[in-house]
Design an enzyme around this catalytic site. Structure first.
Site, PDB file in Angstrom:
ATOM      1  N   LYS A 235       0.870  -1.179   0.000  1.00 29.65           N
ATOM      2  CA  LYS A 235       0.000   0.000   0.000  1.00 29.65           C
ATOM      3  C   LYS A 235       0.905   1.227   0.000  1.00 29.65           C
ATOM      4  CE  LYS A 235      -3.705   2.368   2.516  1.00 29.65           C
ATOM      5  NZ  LYS A 235      -4.591   2.333   3.702  1.00 29.65           N
TER       6      LYS A 235
ATOM      7  N   LYS B 125      -2.183  -1.553  -3.665  1.00 32.85           N
ATOM      8  CA  LYS B 125      -3.014  -0.342  -3.684  1.00 32.85           C
ATOM      9  C   LYS B 125      -2.105   0.863  -3.847  1.00 32.85           C
ATOM     10  CE  LYS B 125      -6.383   2.226  -0.872  1.00 32.85           C
ATOM     11  NZ  LYS B 125      -7.081   2.307   0.422  1.00 32.85           N
TER      12      LYS B 125
END
Length: 425
Positions: free
Chosen positions: A294, A347
């Protein structure tokens, strides 16, 4: 298509292996044929050329043996002629065909071939639908995310889930808008068994027992500081103390009926700690989808507006990954694998296709990609401004994530894309 058949006398000699007298329906001197519109060729033929009328071609009423005997005797049924070579436009140069043995375009020349050789598929089963929920009864539009709402957990949410299930999307992930009065520096509301998320899980599981519910494990929606972890007075995000809170949050969500808990906080060691906490409480069946890679991205802006969860100060660069880093994702991958993660997530999605492929090539675990709010809103804005074809770009972007190696995609387009894939307008 229809054909007109006429009877004409035809002299057929002895055919080896066929006793004409033993076939009562077969007359060696009379075979049903039809002359071509042009002059008949040297050998008579059955003409099966279809007429311009629609409808099936009429059968001749002959057995397989009779049809074969006629062909052997030279009475070949006529088929449509070889189509003419299409004309080139005026001015096209006349050139000698290039000696190219391998022409990849041969496998792309028709929709049927392209479909047959397509390497990547996209279906509603690949989607996880992120849904924002709040305590109110009305659905509140999210300005920065056209088409998305904060859904009332008892009404709008249930209706949206029903729509998604109707087109094959049976996995959702919940993100709560928590009242400011319930936020605190340590995010204790995150593990309230009667909080917004646990209540919502119980409601959905009661109505749709087979619905797969993913949950977000992080403190930012519950933190008065807006960070994913507990903030020390000098601004440092406390790792181990935060992990302690996350374990309690994950257990609370599992107790309510969550199928997959998804730590998105990026604290070190949280996957292993959550796995141990779940197992200790008897939730060995609950999966962990770790936000493995992320990044501290600028593509999250619309999401933070949706949940009112912007950091009150600073940024998240001390715990989320540097967008400039690639190899570092392998460190996170190996840690999450060793700690018991069941699914690995990247992400954002589209700007990080190289990282999706990196994880795919280095792990046998399922890979998830999150097409985040900024990606969604850019496509929506481009569509509204008629700069792009929204539907085509939406589907292409999702296909690209699948091609890069994502098994599942968290996307706000889940319902819209599934409707397109199902042929709905």
């Amino acid at each position: 298509m229809a054909s007109t058949i006429v009877n004409m006398p035809l002299n057929v000699g002895t055919i080896k292996g066929l006793d004409c007298l033993s076939h009562g329906k077969f007359n060696a001197n009379v075979l049903p044929i039809r002359p071509s519109i042009s002059s008949l060729p040297h050998r008579h033929m059955f003409v099966v050329k279809a007429s311009t009328n629609d409808g099936p071609i009429k059968k001749l009423g002959m057995s397989d043996a009779e049809c074969e005997a006629a062909v052997v005797a030279g009475n070949i049924p006529e088929a449509p002629p070889v189509p003419p070579i299409p004309a080139s436009p005026a001015g096209t140069p006349v050139v000698t065909s290039v000696d190219i043995k391998r022409r990849p375009r041969r496998n792309r020349r028709s929709p049927v071939l392209r479909s047959a050789f397509q390497e990547t598929s996209l279906s509603p089963a690949n989607f996880v639908y992120p849904l924002f929920i709040h305590e109110g009864e009305e659905d509140t539009p999210i300005g920065a995310m056209p088409g998305c709402y904060r859904l009332g957990w008892r009404h709008g949410l249930v209706e949206e889930v029903a729509k998604a299930r109707d087109v094959g999307v049976n996995s959702i992930v919940l993100f709560p808008k928590v009242p400011d009065a319930l936020k605190s520096p340590t995010g204790d509301e995150a593990y309230n068994d009667n909080g917004l998320v646990p209540r919502t899980i119980r409601l959905l599981k009661d109505k749709y027992p087979d619905l797969i519910i993913y949950t977000d494990v992080a403190l930012d929606p519950y933190s008065s500081d807006g960070h994913d972890g507990i903030v020390r007075e000098d601004g440092v995000i406390m790792n181990d103390e935060t992990v302690h809170q996350l374990c309690k949050q994950a257990v609370s969500q599992a107790r309510a009926g969550a199928d997959v808990v998804s730590p998105s906080d990026m604290m070190d060691g949280r996957v292993g700690a959550i796995r141990s906490a779940l197992d200790a409480e008897g939730f060995q069946h609950v999966s962990i989808m770790s936000y493995t890679a992320k990044y501290a991205s600028s593509f999250y802006g619309p999401f933070r507006e949706a949940l009112d969860s912007n950091p009150r100060f600073g940024d998240k660069k001390t715990y989320q990954m540097n967008p400039a880093n690639y190899r570092e994702a392998l460190i996170e991958l190996r840690a999450d694998e060793s700690e018991g993660a069941d699914i690995l997530l990247v992400k954002p999605g589209l700007p990080y296709l190289d990282v999706v492929r990196l994880l795919r090539d280095n792990s046998p675990l399922p890979i998830a990609a999150y097409q985040v709010s900024g990606e969604y809103s850019m496509i929506k804005a481009g569509g509204v401004l008629k700069m792009i074809d929204e539907q085509k770009v939406m589907l292409e972007s999702l296909m690209c994530l699948r091609r890069a190696g994502a098994d599942i995609i968290l996307t706000y387009f889940a319902l819209q894309a599934a409707r397109c894939l199902c042929g709905e307008k």
